[in-house]
Structures are given as structure tokens and as C-alpha cells.
Design a protein around this motif. Structure first.
Motif, PDB file in Angstrom:
ATOM      1  N   MET A  90       0.812  -1.219   0.000  1.00 16.40           N
ATOM      2  CA  MET A  90       0.000   0.000   0.000  1.00 16.40           C
ATOM      3  C   MET A  90       0.843   1.267   0.000  1.00 16.40           C
ATOM      4  SD  MET A  90      -2.693  -1.361   2.910  1.00 16.40           S
ATOM      5  CE  MET A  90      -3.856  -0.005   2.825  1.00 16.40           C
ATOM      6  N   GLU A  91       2.143   1.115   0.039  1.00 15.74           N
ATOM      7  CA  GLU A  91       3.036   2.271   0.197  1.00 15.74           C
ATOM      8  C   GLU A  91       2.858   3.308  -0.906  1.00 15.74           C
ATOM      9  OE1 GLU A  91       5.852   4.762   1.836  1.00 15.74           O
ATOM     10  OE2 GLU A  91       4.890   2.988   2.716  1.00 15.74           O
ATOM     11  N   GLU A  92       2.683   2.865  -2.128  1.00 16.97           N
ATOM     12  CA  GLU A  92       2.607   3.797  -3.254  1.00 16.97           C
ATOM     13  C   GLU A  92       1.407   4.735  -3.148  1.00 16.97           C
ATOM     14  OE1 GLU A  92       2.539   3.657  -8.168  1.00 16.97           O
ATOM     15  OE2 GLU A  92       2.918   1.833  -7.011  1.00 16.97           O
ATOM     16  N   LEU A  93       0.290   4.223  -2.651  1.00 17.80           N
ATOM     17  CA  LEU A  93      -0.926   5.041  -2.496  1.00 17.80           C
ATOM     18  C   LEU A  93      -1.306   5.155  -1.019  1.00 17.80           C
ATOM     19  CD1 LEU A  93      -3.039   3.526  -5.430  1.00 17.80           C
ATOM     20  CD2 LEU A  93      -1.792   5.691  -5.432  1.00 17.80           C
ATOM     21  N   LYS A  94      -0.308   5.260  -0.160  1.00 14.14           N
ATOM     22  CA  LYS A  94      -0.562   5.189   1.272  1.00 14.14           C
ATOM     23  C   LYS A  94      -1.455   6.323   1.784  1.00 14.14           C
ATOM     24  CE  LYS A  94       3.553   7.634   2.957  1.00 14.14           C
ATOM     25  NZ  LYS A  94       4.685   7.543   3.915  1.00 14.14           N
ATOM     26  N   TYR A  95      -1.332   7.525   1.209  1.00 12.05           N
ATOM     27  CA  TYR A  95      -2.147   8.640   1.696  1.00 12.05           C
ATOM     28  C   TYR A  95      -3.618   8.459   1.320  1.00 12.05           C
ATOM     29  CZ  TYR A  95       2.308  10.858   2.710  1.00 12.05           C
ATOM     30  OH  TYR A  95       3.547  11.121   3.215  1.00 12.05           O
ATOM     31  N   LEU A  96      -3.856   7.891   0.152  1.00 12.73           N
ATOM     32  CA  LEU A  96      -5.231   7.597  -0.244  1.00 12.73           C
ATOM     33  C   LEU A  96      -5.831   6.543   0.684  1.00 12.73           C
ATOM     34  CD1 LEU A  96      -7.632   7.749  -2.204  1.00 12.73           C
ATOM     35  CD2 LEU A  96      -6.466   6.025  -3.621  1.00 12.73           C
ATOM     36  N   TYR A  97      -5.077   5.474   0.932  1.00  9.85           N
ATOM     37  CA  TYR A  97      -5.550   4.425   1.831  1.00  9.85           C
ATOM     38  C   TYR A  97      -5.725   4.950   3.256  1.00  9.85           C
ATOM     39  CZ  TYR A  97      -4.516   1.005  -1.843  1.00  9.85           C
ATOM     40  OH  TYR A  97      -4.496   0.294  -3.010  1.00  9.85           O
ATOM     41  N   CYS A  98      -4.862   5.853   3.653  1.00  9.20           N
ATOM     42  CA  CYS A  98      -4.938   6.423   4.997  1.00  9.20           C
ATOM     43  C   CYS A  98      -6.221   7.233   5.176  1.00  9.20           C
ATOM     44  CB  CYS A  98      -3.713   7.294   5.260  1.00  9.20           C
ATOM     45  SG  CYS A  98      -3.654   7.982   6.928  1.00  9.20           S
ATOM     46  N   VAL A  99      -6.507   8.097   4.198  1.00  4.57           N
ATOM     47  CA  VAL A  99      -7.737   8.908   4.270  1.00  4.57           C
ATOM     48  C   VAL A  99      -8.969   8.006   4.254  1.00  4.57           C
ATOM     49  CG1 VAL A  99      -9.143  10.606   3.053  1.00  4.57           C
ATOM     50  CG2 VAL A  99      -6.670  10.945   3.249  1.00  4.57           C
ATOM     51  N   LEU A 100      -8.957   7.007   3.385  1.00  3.88           N
ATOM     52  CA  LEU A 100     -10.084   6.073   3.299  1.00  3.88           C
ATOM     53  C   LEU A 100     -10.270   5.328   4.613  1.00  3.88           C
ATOM     54  CD1 LEU A 100     -12.247   4.775   1.504  1.00  3.88           C
ATOM     55  CD2 LEU A 100     -10.529   3.095   0.779  1.00  3.88           C
ATOM     56  N   SER A 101      -9.181   4.908   5.232  1.00  2.00           N
ATOM     57  CA  SER A 101      -9.255   4.192   6.513  1.00  2.00           C
ATOM     58  C   SER A 101      -9.818   5.085   7.608  1.00  2.00           C
ATOM     59  CB  SER A 101      -7.861   3.688   6.913  1.00  2.00           C
ATOM     60  OG  SER A 101      -7.355   2.774   5.975  1.00  2.00           O
ATOM     61  N   ILE A 102      -9.383   6.338   7.654  1.00  2.26           N
ATOM     62  CA  ILE A 102      -9.882   7.278   8.668  1.00  2.26           C
ATOM     63  C   ILE A 102     -11.381   7.503   8.507  1.00  2.26           C
ATOM     64  CG2 ILE A 102      -9.787   9.670   9.468  1.00  2.26           C
ATOM     65  CD1 ILE A 102      -6.788   9.645   8.797  1.00  2.26           C
ATOM     66  N   VAL A 103     -11.816   7.705   7.253  1.00  2.00           N
ATOM     67  CA  VAL A 103     -13.241   7.935   6.985  1.00  2.00           C
ATOM     68  C   VAL A 103     -14.076   6.721   7.387  1.00  2.00           C
ATOM     69  CG1 VAL A 103     -14.957   8.300   5.163  1.00  2.00           C
ATOM     70  CG2 VAL A 103     -12.827   9.619   5.154  1.00  2.00           C
ATOM     71  N   LEU A 104     -13.636   5.535   6.986  1.00  4.15           N
ATOM     72  CA  LEU A 104     -14.371   4.313   7.324  1.00  4.15           C
ATOM     73  C   LEU A 104     -14.423   4.100   8.829  1.00  4.15           C
ATOM     74  CD1 LEU A 104     -13.083   1.789   4.611  1.00  4.15           C
ATOM     75  CD2 LEU A 104     -15.401   2.708   4.831  1.00  4.15           C
ATOM     76  N   TYR A 105     -13.306   4.283   9.499  1.00  6.20           N
ATOM     77  CA  TYR A 105     -13.252   4.057  10.944  1.00  6.20           C
ATOM     78  C   TYR A 105     -14.155   5.045  11.696  1.00  6.20           C
ATOM     79  CZ  TYR A 105     -11.314   3.413  15.631  1.00  6.20           C
ATOM     80  OH  TYR A 105     -11.167   3.176  16.971  1.00  6.20           O
ATOM     81  N   ILE A 107     -17.300  -1.922  16.840  1.00  8.19           N
ATOM     82  CA  ILE A 107     -16.321  -0.904  17.241  1.00  8.19           C
ATOM     83  C   ILE A 107     -15.048  -1.571  17.742  1.00  8.19           C
ATOM     84  CG2 ILE A 107     -15.835   0.952  18.885  1.00  8.19           C
ATOM     85  CD1 ILE A 107     -18.739   1.732  18.801  1.00  8.19           C
ATOM     86  N   PHE A 108     -15.232  -2.616  18.558  1.00 12.32           N
ATOM     87  CA  PHE A 108     -14.083  -3.338  19.102  1.00 12.32           C
ATOM     88  C   PHE A 108     -13.239  -3.956  17.979  1.00 12.32           C
ATOM     89  CE2 PHE A 108     -12.459  -7.562  20.458  1.00 12.32           C
ATOM     90  CZ  PHE A 108     -11.484  -7.124  21.356  1.00 12.32           C
ATOM     91  N   GLY A 109     -13.896  -4.616  17.032  1.00 12.25           N
ATOM     92  CA  GLY A 109     -13.174  -5.261  15.941  1.00 12.25           C
ATOM     93  C   GLY A 109     -12.442  -4.270  15.049  1.00 12.25           C
ATOM     94  N   SER A 110     -13.111  -3.189  14.675  1.00 13.38           N
ATOM     95  CA  SER A 110     -12.476  -2.197  13.806  1.00 13.38           C
ATOM     96  C   SER A 110     -11.372  -1.436  14.542  1.00 13.38           C
ATOM     97  CB  SER A 110     -13.522  -1.223  13.253  1.00 13.38           C
ATOM     98  OG  SER A 110     -14.245  -0.604  14.297  1.00 13.38           O
ATOM     99  N   SER A 111     -11.517  -1.267  15.859  1.00 16.62           N
ATOM    100  CA  SER A 111     -10.489  -0.584  16.653  1.00 16.62           C
ATOM    101  C   SER A 111      -9.237  -1.442  16.813  1.00 16.62           C
ATOM    102  CB  SER A 111     -11.037  -0.211  18.036  1.00 16.62           C
ATOM    103  OG  SER A 111     -12.101   0.709  17.925  1.00 16.62           O
ATOM    104  N   ALA A 112      -9.386  -2.756  16.676  1.00 13.76           N
ATOM    105  CA  ALA A 112      -8.226  -3.645  16.722  1.00 13.76           C
ATOM    106  C   ALA A 112      -7.446  -3.622  15.411  1.00 13.76           C
ATOM    107  CB  ALA A 112      -8.680  -5.080  17.019  1.00 13.76           C
ATOM    108  N   PHE A 113      -7.995  -2.952  14.414  1.00 13.82           N
ATOM    109  CA  PHE A 113      -7.425  -3.009  13.068  1.00 13.82           C
ATOM    110  C   PHE A 113      -7.080  -1.632  12.503  1.00 13.82           C
ATOM    111  CE2 PHE A 113      -8.999  -2.610   8.609  1.00 13.82           C
ATOM    112  CZ  PHE A 113      -7.867  -3.095   7.978  1.00 13.82           C
ATOM    113  N   PHE A 114      -8.040  -0.708  12.520  1.00 10.85           N
ATOM    114  CA  PHE A 114      -7.857   0.568  11.835  1.00 10.85           C
ATOM    115  C   PHE A 114      -6.799   1.483  12.452  1.00 10.85           C
ATOM    116  CE2 PHE A 114     -12.012  -0.031   9.606  1.00 10.85           C
ATOM    117  CZ  PHE A 114     -11.531   0.200   8.323  1.00 10.85           C
ATOM    118  N   PRO A 115      -6.792   1.736  13.774  1.00  9.21           N
ATOM    119  CA  PRO A 115      -5.817   2.694  14.325  1.00  9.21           C
ATOM    120  C   PRO A 115      -4.369   2.352  13.971  1.00  9.21           C
ATOM    121  CG  PRO A 115      -7.499   2.213  15.949  1.00  9.21           C
ATOM    122  CD  PRO A 115      -7.724   1.268  14.819  1.00  9.21           C
TER     123      PRO A 115
END
Length: 333
Positions: A19-34, A70-78
């Protein structure tokens, strides 16, 4: 062989490197989803616990389901978000084991919750006159606590068995740690760990599928004998619960396919897609589906949002919802 063991070293998450090449896109998407998962789930929990009309077994179980999300996504997204920001693809062995514990516990407990929800709807539709006696808020809370304790003990045992395994590799085809990914790196015979972990998953899947199929089959048979209005309410309940259950099973199917194809050289991105489905899709869709398709809950959520944020749009949405608010005190949703 002892010198080859590397249990004390950091593990490398190959999915993060992908994911390194598009890491900022994935980061924003992860923040929004979380944030979306957490905020929507918290709203549902606050509405249920603040409104006495929703203090019923069904809504307590829905709250339990979204809290587990919330518990499951918090174990993954942060950690994923931090890894993407810092370009870090490593995780210590101890942190990896802890994440595997949380991720597995989320999945196993999700199965328990689906079983309880299916059984609750079976009692509500098939035994409506005795429903208030057969299942009470106190009994539901006891079942929730009991199922969590059992799931935690079984998952903790499985993870502890994995923790003791010496590892000869340190590269995981994933963006997070799960129990099976660690087991496959073992230098020694890991059949006991694999057998125990597989037995727990198969047992929970078998019980969940049996209880769900039995409960909704009984509901379907009742639907054939009741009035058109009651049939529509029962079918509405059936579709809502089965939709969420099938979404969860699809995620588990992807994980099963992933490990069945362990000898096939799949691209890392496919390993990532197969594994994250269960961690992202159910926590995302559970609050959406129950918040929209459960009429009483939808009405109270809109009322809560209108009261806390009195925007004009909530007034327009709430009008059609109030027409079904009479259903809020019934058990058929």
C-alpha cells in the motif's frame, strides 16, 4: 534449528508495503471508514440506552452487535492508519499476538451475537404470548456476558498456544496479525494449535448456522399461517437479520479460501482483500442495516439527531418515519 527461531524479532506486514505507493489515499479512506463505523455505532448505542422504549432484548442485542463492531475495527484501523502515516510495516511479536487475540475474539463473538439475535426473533415471532417470560432484559444480558466469557477463554487458549510456537519466518501476507498467519510461520509441528483453532471456528460456525437456520425456518413456517400484515413484519425481520448474517459469512468464506489456497502463490493484495472483509464489512453495514431497516430504531435515531442537530433535513426525513413509530413497542420489526 534453535538459532533459526526468531520469536523475539519484529514481524513484517507485507500488505503495508503493497500500500506504500498510495498510502495517503488508503490512509484517508481508513480514517473515513473508521470514523463512520464508530460514530454511527455510538449513535445507535446512545439512542437505545437513553430511550426506555427501546429497552428490549432485540435492541440490547443490536447495541451489543455494533459495540463489537467498534471493538473489531479498533483492533485493526488505528494501527493501520499509524503504519500508513509513518511508513512502518513492522510489528513486534507481542503486539502481533495481542492484535490476533482481539481480531479473533471479534469474529468469534460476532457469531455468538448472531445466534442470540436469531433465537430472540424466533421466540418473538413463534411464541409471542410467552416472549416476555422466556426472554427478559436480564436474561439477555446474562447470555451476552456468558457468551463473551466463553469466547474469550477459547480464543485466549488458541492464541496462547500460538504464542509459544517458535517462528522461522517473519513475513505476514497481510496488513494485520491474525492467529493463522502466525501459525503458518512456525518451525515446529503446529498441528495442535491448528486443530484447536480450527475446532473453535468450526464449532461456532456450526452452532451459528444451525441456530440461525432453525430459528428463521420456524419464523418462515409461522409466516405461512398468519395475516398479511403480520407476515410482512416477520419477513422484514427475516430479511434484515439474514442480510447481516450473510455479509458476515461471506467474510469468513474469504478467509477460508485464503488459507485453503496457502500453497498457491497469490498476490499479497488478494490476501489483504480476503482477510479484511470480515473486519470492515460487518462493522460498517451492521449499524447501517439495523439503523435503516428497524423502524422503531430508525425513528428514534432520527429524532435523536434532530434534537441534537436540528437541521431542516432531519425534519423532512422524520415525517415518513413517524408513520411507522407505532411499531416501536412491538417485537416484530
Amino acid at each position: 534449528m534453535e538459532n533459526a527461531f526468531n520469536v523475539s524479532k519484529n514481524l513484517v506486514l507485507l500488505g503495508i508495503l503493497e500500500m506504500e505507493e498510495l498510502k495517503y489515499l488508503y490512509c484517508v479512506l481508513s480514517i473515513v471508514l473508521y470514523l463512520f463505523i464508530v460514530l454511527l455505532s455510538i449513535i445507535i448505542v446512545l439512542v437505545v440506552f437513553s430511550d426506555t422504549r427501546l429497552h428490549e432484548p432485540m435492541y440490547i442485542l443490536i447495541s451489543n452487535l455494533v459495540l463489537n463492531g467498534i471493538f473489531g475495527s479498533s483492533a485493526f484501523f488505528p494501527k493501520l492508519i499509524v503504519d500508513l502515516i509513518t511508513s512502518s510495516a513492522t510489528i513486534s511479536h507481542g503486539d502481533c499476538i495481542a492484535q490476533a487475540l482481539c481480531v479473533t475474539l471479534f469474529a468469534i463473538y460476532e457469531m455468538s451475537t448472531f445466534s442470540l439475535m436469531a433465537f430472540d426473533r424466533y421466540l418473538a415471532v413463534c411464541h409471542p404470548l410467552r416472549y416476555g417470560i422466556l426472554i427478559t432484559n436480564e436474561k439477555v444480558i446474562n447470555l451476552i456476558v456468558g457468551s463473551f466469557v466463553v469466547a474469550f477463554i477459547l480464543v485466549l487458549t488458541a492464541v496462547l498456544l500460538t504464542w509459544k510456537l517458535p517462528l522461522c519466518g517473519n513475513r505476514l501476507n497481510n496488513i494485520f496479525c491474525d492467529n493463522m498467519s502466525i501459525i503458518v510461520l512456525s518451525c515446529v509441528d503446529s498441528s495442535i494449535s491448528q486443530l484447536f483453532s480450527a475446532s473453535v471456528v468450526v464449532f461456532y460456525l456450526a452452532v451459528t448456522i444451525f441456530v440461525t437456520v432453525f430459528s428463521y425456518l420456524q419464523i418462515f413456517l409461522v409466516c405461512l399461517k398468519v395475516s398479511e400484515e403480520s407476515r410482512q413484519k416477520a419477513v422484514h425481520t427475516l430479511v434484515t437479520h439474514l442480510l447481516n448474517f450473510y455479509i458476515f459469512l461471506i467474510g469468513f468464506l474469504f478467509i477460508f479460501i485464503r488459507y485453503r489456497l496457502s500453497r498457491v502463490k497469490l498476490p499479497v493484495i488478494l490476501h489483504v482483500l480476503f482477510s479484511v472483509t470480515t473486519l470492515i464489512v460487518p462493522p460498517l453495514f451492521n449499524p447501517l442495516i439495523y439503523g435503516v431497516r428497524t423502524h422503531a430504531l430508525k425513528t428514534r435515531v432520527i429524532y435523536y439527531l434532530q434534537k441534537t442537530h436540528p437541521w431542516p433535513m432531519w425534519s423532512k426525513i422524520s415525517k415518513p418515519c413517524m408513520s411507522v413509530s407505532v411499531i416501536s413497542n412491538s417485537h416484530s420489526h
